[in-house]
Design an enzyme around this catalytic site. Structure first.
Site, PDB file in Angstrom:
ATOM      1  N   ILE A 315       0.895  -1.160   0.000  1.00 41.32           N
ATOM      2  CA  ILE A 315       0.000   0.000   0.000  1.00 41.32           C
ATOM      3  C   ILE A 315       0.930   1.205   0.000  1.00 41.32           C
ATOM      4  CG2 ILE A 315      -1.752   1.302   1.260  1.00 41.32           C
ATOM      5  CD1 ILE A 315      -2.783  -1.293   2.379  1.00 41.32           C
ATOM      6  N   PRO A 316       1.121   1.852  -1.144  1.00 41.59           N
ATOM      7  CA  PRO A 316       2.239   2.785  -1.332  1.00 41.59           C
ATOM      8  C   PRO A 316       2.045   4.160  -0.687  1.00 41.59           C
ATOM      9  CG  PRO A 316       0.924   2.677  -3.321  1.00 41.59           C
ATOM     10  CD  PRO A 316       0.323   1.683  -2.374  1.00 41.59           C
ATOM     11  N   CYS A 317       2.071   4.203   0.634  1.00 45.87           N
ATOM     12  CA  CYS A 317       1.944   5.493   1.315  1.00 45.87           C
ATOM     13  C   CYS A 317       3.151   6.389   1.035  1.00 45.87           C
ATOM     14  CB  CYS A 317       1.747   5.291   2.815  1.00 45.87           C
ATOM     15  SG  CYS A 317       3.013   4.291   3.605  1.00 45.87           S
ATOM     16  N   HIS A 318       4.242   5.792   0.525  1.00 49.66           N
ATOM     17  CA  HIS A 318       5.411   6.611   0.186  1.00 49.66           C
ATOM     18  C   HIS A 318       5.138   7.497  -1.029  1.00 49.66           C
ATOM     19  CE1 HIS A 318       5.781   2.907  -2.214  1.00 49.66           C
ATOM     20  NE2 HIS A 318       6.361   3.665  -3.134  1.00 49.66           N
TER      21      HIS A 318
END
Length: 350
Positions: A315-318
């Protein structure tokens, strides 16, 4: 970032042995001709004797040879022969209760085993072996075996001793977990440092960098939310995510397909779903995510949901930044966040 400023930052990280810089840079030491990873335990060179590289290949091409202490061509937490041998010994006889003479038979120093397991897994070898025994006990209880039989099969003559050991590792007495759930926790080495994956036979529940601040609290919250025992081990989804991570860091995969189990409020899940829609190499602001959810004033709530994500990279919160264009925060560290964004841009440029 200007080269001089970058080098000063990298040198400071070298002096402090900052784990979040693993895989971000390598340092060549002009006086010795070797190159090292940021966390090398060797005595630190003077700044003027350092040459910094983005990857190991650049250092090799500059005629530097790999350091024999930090082994920059292997994973930063490569499994030692002692750890590998003992893990295999546990798997051969997981119900075994280890004693001093057992280490002598393997020509292993007990204190060395304790230290290396503590560094690798965050627990001593004895604690690791005990956790494995307790995992078997939990499996036996769930399959219909009585608590007493499970106690005896794992070598505990005293029911109180078994109950206390079980509770200390699993977080609940065995009688309270008879209908409970077991999650497996596994260590995954990556280019940017080791990660912890937790999952069952259906999905991955947690994926975080091991040095993330507050990871212990995250694991405990996961255990409480799922009412699960968490023990060392691996599962199909964990093996799947490990393979996909290898491909991701090699630049041959940009999307993850391993099944996930999302634990959060409906709003948090809606934010995470939006994050997974952000293409690799692109970013969105907290405000843009809020607008996409039809709640333009909820950007602070979006930021909180972003921070609550327990599945890093997948889950690409970056990929979420401030409206000003600044990177904002990241649980794995801003240096990793910047590296990940630059890495993903290469998917587009190729």
């Amino acid at each position: 970032m200007a080269t001089a400023t970058r080098n000063e930052e990298y040198y400071k990280a070298l002096l402090e042995k900052r784990t979040e810089y693993e895989g971000v840079f390598y340092v060549g030491v002009k006086t010795t001709g070797v190159f090292c990873r940021p966390t090398c335990p060797a005595r630190k060179p003077k700044f003027e004797n350092c040459e910094f590289f983005d990857n190991a290949q650049q250092a090799l091409l500059a005629s530097y040879r790999p350091c024999q202490r930090c082994r920059p061509l292997s994973h930063p937490n490569h499994v030692s022969d002692i750890v590998r041998m003992l893990v295999e010994a546990v798997e051969e006889n997981p119900e075994k209760r280890w004693k001093e003479e057992d280490f002598k038979k393997l020509s292993v120093d007990e204190s060395t085993a304790r230290r290396q397991f503590k560094k690798r897994f965050g627990m001593t070898f004895v604690e690791y072996a005990r956790s494995r025994r307790m995992g078997l006990a939990m499996k036996n209880i769930r399959s219909g075996q009585t608590v007493l039989d499970a106690q005896l099969s794992t070598g505990y003559e005293s029911s109180s001793g078994f109950r206390d050991a079980f509770s200390r590792i699993m977080g609940a007495a065995p009688s309270l977990l008879e209908d409970g759930k077991v999650l497996k926790a596994s260590w995954i080495d990556t280019r940017l440092g080791p990660m912890m994956a937790i999952g069952d036979d259906e999905a991955v529940y947690l994926l975080e960098f091991v040095d993330r601040r507050g990871l212990e609290r995250e694991v405990e919250r996961l255990r409480q939310k799922t009412k699960s025992a968490i023990i060392p081990g691996t599962t199909g989804p964990i093996r799947s995510i490990e393979q996909e991570l290898t491909q991701y860091f090699d630049g041959t995969r940009s999307q993850f397909t391993t099944p996930l189990h999302l634990l959060g409020s409906p709003f948090q899940k809606s934010v995470w779903e939006q994050l997974m829609k952000i293409p690799p190499g692109e970013t969105r602001s907290y405000a843009e995510i809020a607008v996409s959810l039809g709640k333009p004033t909820a950007y602070r709530a979006v930021a909180q949901a972003n921070g609550a994500n327990q599945l890093a990279l997948v889950i690409p919160c970056h990929r979420v930044i401030n409206s000003s264009g600044d990177l904002g925060g990241y649980g794995g560290g801003l240096i990793r966040k910047n590296w990940l964004l630059q890495h993903e841009k290469s998917f587009i440029s190729e």
